[in-house]
Design a protein around this motif. Sequence first.
Motif, PDB file in Angstrom:
ATOM      1  N   GLY A  62       0.848  -1.176   0.000  1.00 48.92           N
ATOM      2  CA  GLY A  62       0.000   0.000   0.000  1.00 48.92           C
ATOM      3  C   GLY A  62       0.885   1.227   0.000  1.00 48.92           C
ATOM      4  O   GLY A  62       2.099   1.139   0.233  1.00 48.92           O
ATOM      5  N   SER A  63       0.284   2.381  -0.248  1.00 51.42           N
ATOM      6  CA  SER A  63       1.078   3.614  -0.292  1.00 51.42           C
ATOM      7  C   SER A  63       1.686   3.957   1.062  1.00 51.42           C
ATOM      8  O   SER A  63       2.651   4.705   1.136  1.00 51.42           O
ATOM      9  CB  SER A  63       0.212   4.770  -0.790  1.00 51.42           C
ATOM     10  N   ASP A  64       1.143   3.372   2.123  1.00 53.83           N
ATOM     11  CA  ASP A  64       1.643   3.628   3.469  1.00 53.83           C
ATOM     12  C   ASP A  64       2.647   2.578   3.950  1.00 53.83           C
ATOM     13  O   ASP A  64       2.998   2.544   5.115  1.00 53.83           O
ATOM     14  CB  ASP A  64       0.464   3.702   4.445  1.00 53.83           C
ATOM     15  N   THR A  65       3.117   1.727   3.047  1.00 50.94           N
ATOM     16  CA  THR A  65       4.079   0.680   3.407  1.00 50.94           C
ATOM     17  C   THR A  65       5.375   0.862   2.614  1.00 50.94           C
ATOM     18  O   THR A  65       5.437   1.664   1.687  1.00 50.94           O
ATOM     19  CB  THR A  65       3.513  -0.730   3.110  1.00 50.94           C
ATOM     20  N   ALA A  66       6.368   0.071   2.949  1.00 52.96           N
ATOM     21  CA  ALA A  66       7.647   0.136   2.242  1.00 52.96           C
ATOM     22  C   ALA A  66       7.531  -0.314   0.787  1.00 52.96           C
ATOM     23  O   ALA A  66       8.311   0.109  -0.064  1.00 52.96           O
ATOM     24  CB  ALA A  66       8.684  -0.720   2.963  1.00 52.96           C
ATOM     25  N   LEU A  67       6.546  -1.161   0.465  1.00 57.33           N
ATOM     26  CA  LEU A  67       6.356  -1.609  -0.920  1.00 57.33           C
ATOM     27  C   LEU A  67       5.896  -0.485  -1.837  1.00 57.33           C
ATOM     28  O   LEU A  67       6.230  -0.463  -3.016  1.00 57.33           O
ATOM     29  CB  LEU A  67       5.332  -2.746  -0.997  1.00 57.33           C
ATOM     30  N   ARG A  68       5.102   0.441  -1.306  1.00 63.93           N
ATOM     31  CA  ARG A  68       4.550   1.586  -2.047  1.00 63.93           C
ATOM     32  C   ARG A  68       3.625   1.172  -3.194  1.00 63.93           C
ATOM     33  O   ARG A  68       3.352   1.950  -4.094  1.00 63.93           O
ATOM     34  CB  ARG A  68       5.647   2.500  -2.583  1.00 63.93           C
ATOM     35  N   CYS A  69       3.191  -0.088  -3.215  1.00 68.24           N
ATOM     36  CA  CYS A  69       2.249  -0.576  -4.223  1.00 68.24           C
ATOM     37  C   CYS A  69       1.478  -1.747  -3.621  1.00 68.24           C
ATOM     38  O   CYS A  69       1.805  -2.225  -2.538  1.00 68.24           O
ATOM     39  CB  CYS A  69       2.985  -1.005  -5.495  1.00 68.24           C
ATOM     40  N   ILE A  70       0.448  -2.188  -4.331  1.00 69.25           N
ATOM     41  CA  ILE A  70      -0.360  -3.319  -3.877  1.00 69.25           C
ATOM     42  C   ILE A  70       0.050  -4.548  -4.671  1.00 69.25           C
ATOM     43  O   ILE A  70       0.084  -4.517  -5.907  1.00 69.25           O
ATOM     44  CB  ILE A  70      -1.872  -3.045  -4.099  1.00 69.25           C
ATOM     45  N   VAL A  71       0.371  -5.636  -3.958  1.00 70.71           N
ATOM     46  CA  VAL A  71       0.844  -6.865  -4.589  1.00 70.71           C
ATOM     47  C   VAL A  71      -0.009  -8.036  -4.105  1.00 70.71           C
ATOM     48  O   VAL A  71      -0.357  -8.116  -2.926  1.00 70.71           O
ATOM     49  CB  VAL A  71       2.334  -7.110  -4.234  1.00 70.71           C
ATOM     50  N   VAL A  72      -0.329  -8.945  -5.026  1.00 63.93           N
ATOM     51  CA  VAL A  72      -1.062 -10.161  -4.664  1.00 63.93           C
ATOM     52  C   VAL A  72      -0.122 -11.040  -3.856  1.00 63.93           C
ATOM     53  O   VAL A  72       0.983 -11.366  -4.305  1.00 63.93           O
ATOM     54  CB  VAL A  72      -1.552 -10.918  -5.915  1.00 63.93           C
ATOM     55  N   THR A 103      -1.932   5.122  -4.950  1.00 67.31           N
ATOM     56  CA  THR A 103      -2.140   6.136  -3.914  1.00 67.31           C
ATOM     57  C   THR A 103      -2.982   5.621  -2.756  1.00 67.31           C
ATOM     58  O   THR A 103      -3.354   6.384  -1.877  1.00 67.31           O
ATOM     59  CB  THR A 103      -2.820   7.378  -4.515  1.00 67.31           C
ATOM     60  N   ILE A 104      -3.263   4.342  -2.744  1.00 67.73           N
ATOM     61  CA  ILE A 104      -4.161   3.739  -1.764  1.00 67.73           C
ATOM     62  C   ILE A 104      -3.366   3.111  -0.620  1.00 67.73           C
ATOM     63  O   ILE A 104      -2.381   2.414  -0.859  1.00 67.73           O
ATOM     64  CB  ILE A 104      -5.034   2.656  -2.445  1.00 67.73           C
ATOM     65  N   SER A 105      -3.806   3.347   0.603  1.00 67.03           N
ATOM     66  CA  SER A 105      -3.175   2.697   1.755  1.00 67.03           C
ATOM     67  C   SER A 105      -3.580   1.218   1.774  1.00 67.03           C
ATOM     68  O   SER A 105      -4.526   0.812   1.101  1.00 67.03           O
ATOM     69  CB  SER A 105      -3.624   3.369   3.053  1.00 67.03           C
ATOM     70  N   HIS A 106      -2.871   0.431   2.574  1.00 66.93           N
ATOM     71  CA  HIS A 106      -3.207  -0.986   2.684  1.00 66.93           C
ATOM     72  C   HIS A 106      -4.637  -1.172   3.186  1.00 66.93           C
ATOM     73  O   HIS A 106      -5.397  -1.970   2.642  1.00 66.93           O
ATOM     74  CB  HIS A 106      -2.223  -1.708   3.623  1.00 66.93           C
ATOM     75  N   HIS A 107      -5.012  -0.411   4.188  1.00 67.91           N
ATOM     76  CA  HIS A 107      -6.364  -0.524   4.742  1.00 67.91           C
ATOM     77  C   HIS A 107      -7.429  -0.222   3.688  1.00 67.91           C
ATOM     78  O   HIS A 107      -8.446  -0.899   3.605  1.00 67.91           O
ATOM     79  CB  HIS A 107      -6.514   0.401   5.947  1.00 67.91           C
ATOM     80  N   GLN A 108      -7.196   0.793   2.869  1.00 65.98           N
ATOM     81  CA  GLN A 108      -8.144   1.133   1.810  1.00 65.98           C
ATOM     82  C   GLN A 108      -8.189   0.035   0.741  1.00 65.98           C
ATOM     83  O   GLN A 108      -9.250  -0.307   0.236  1.00 65.98           O
ATOM     84  CB  GLN A 108      -7.764   2.453   1.145  1.00 65.98           C
ATOM     85  N   ALA A 109      -7.033  -0.533   0.409  1.00 63.74           N
ATOM     86  CA  ALA A 109      -6.960  -1.549  -0.646  1.00 63.74           C
ATOM     87  C   ALA A 109      -7.701  -2.827  -0.279  1.00 63.74           C
ATOM     88  O   ALA A 109      -8.313  -3.443  -1.153  1.00 63.74           O
ATOM     89  CB  ALA A 109      -5.500  -1.866  -0.959  1.00 63.74           C
ATOM     90  N   ILE A 110      -7.670  -3.209   0.976  1.00 57.86           N
ATOM     91  CA  ILE A 110      -8.364  -4.455   1.340  1.00 57.86           C
ATOM     92  C   ILE A 110      -9.871  -4.327   1.210  1.00 57.86           C
ATOM     93  O   ILE A 110     -10.559  -5.332   1.131  1.00 57.86           O
ATOM     94  CB  ILE A 110      -7.967  -4.946   2.762  1.00 57.86           C
ATOM     95  N   GLN A 111     -10.379  -3.110   1.120  1.00 58.41           N
ATOM     96  CA  GLN A 111     -11.816  -2.913   0.901  1.00 58.41           C
ATOM     97  C   GLN A 111     -12.214  -3.341  -0.513  1.00 58.41           C
ATOM     98  O   GLN A 111     -13.373  -3.661  -0.762  1.00 58.41           O
ATOM     99  CB  GLN A 111     -12.205  -1.452   1.119  1.00 58.41           C
ATOM    100  N   TYR A 112     -11.261  -3.362  -1.449  1.00 56.12           N
ATOM    101  CA  TYR A 112     -11.541  -3.732  -2.843  1.00 56.12           C
ATOM    102  C   TYR A 112     -11.453  -5.233  -3.087  1.00 56.12           C
ATOM    103  O   TYR A 112     -11.915  -5.709  -4.103  1.00 56.12           O
ATOM    104  CB  TYR A 112     -10.565  -3.006  -3.782  1.00 56.12           C
ATOM    105  N   GLN A 113     -10.810  -5.960  -2.198  1.00 55.71           N
ATOM    106  CA  GLN A 113     -10.676  -7.397  -2.436  1.00 55.71           C
ATOM    107  C   GLN A 113     -11.868  -8.080  -1.874  1.00 55.71           C
ATOM    108  O   GLN A 113     -12.473  -8.928  -2.183  1.00 55.71           O
ATOM    109  CB  GLN A 113      -9.403  -7.965  -1.865  1.00 55.71           C
TER     110      GLN A 113
END
Length: 113
Positions: A62-72, A103-113
């Motif tokens: 997520g944008s708030d993590t060291a990865l800076r992206c969302i990965v499966v 631009t999505i945080s991890h918490h926001q991204a899990i709402q899409y899965q």
Amino acid sequence: MFLSEAPYWSKPPRHGHWTSQRTLSINVISDGITRLPVLEGEVSHIEIPRFSPSLGITIVGGSDTALRCIVVQEVFPDGLVAQDGRLKPGDQLVEINGVDMSTISHHQAIQYQ
């Protein structure tokens, strides 16, 4: 600076170097949806009709993590994503339903899965 030659990636391979061609197979599954292949290193559009609330994946980043992206992280064998067969662990999710995942945080991204 002037370049006299075309960039290396636009030149055809030299004789004896990388002469194999990639064959693409397009699958049409029984539900009538055409599934184009995913090529490594390429951005691909994958459309998965949602028949249940869960896609059957876990994600990291997520944008708030060291990865800076969302990965499966994981694809569950009985989930919708596994039935489609193209999305694999390690794939980066660039956009979901028109929402930019960079631009999505991890918490926001899990709402899409």
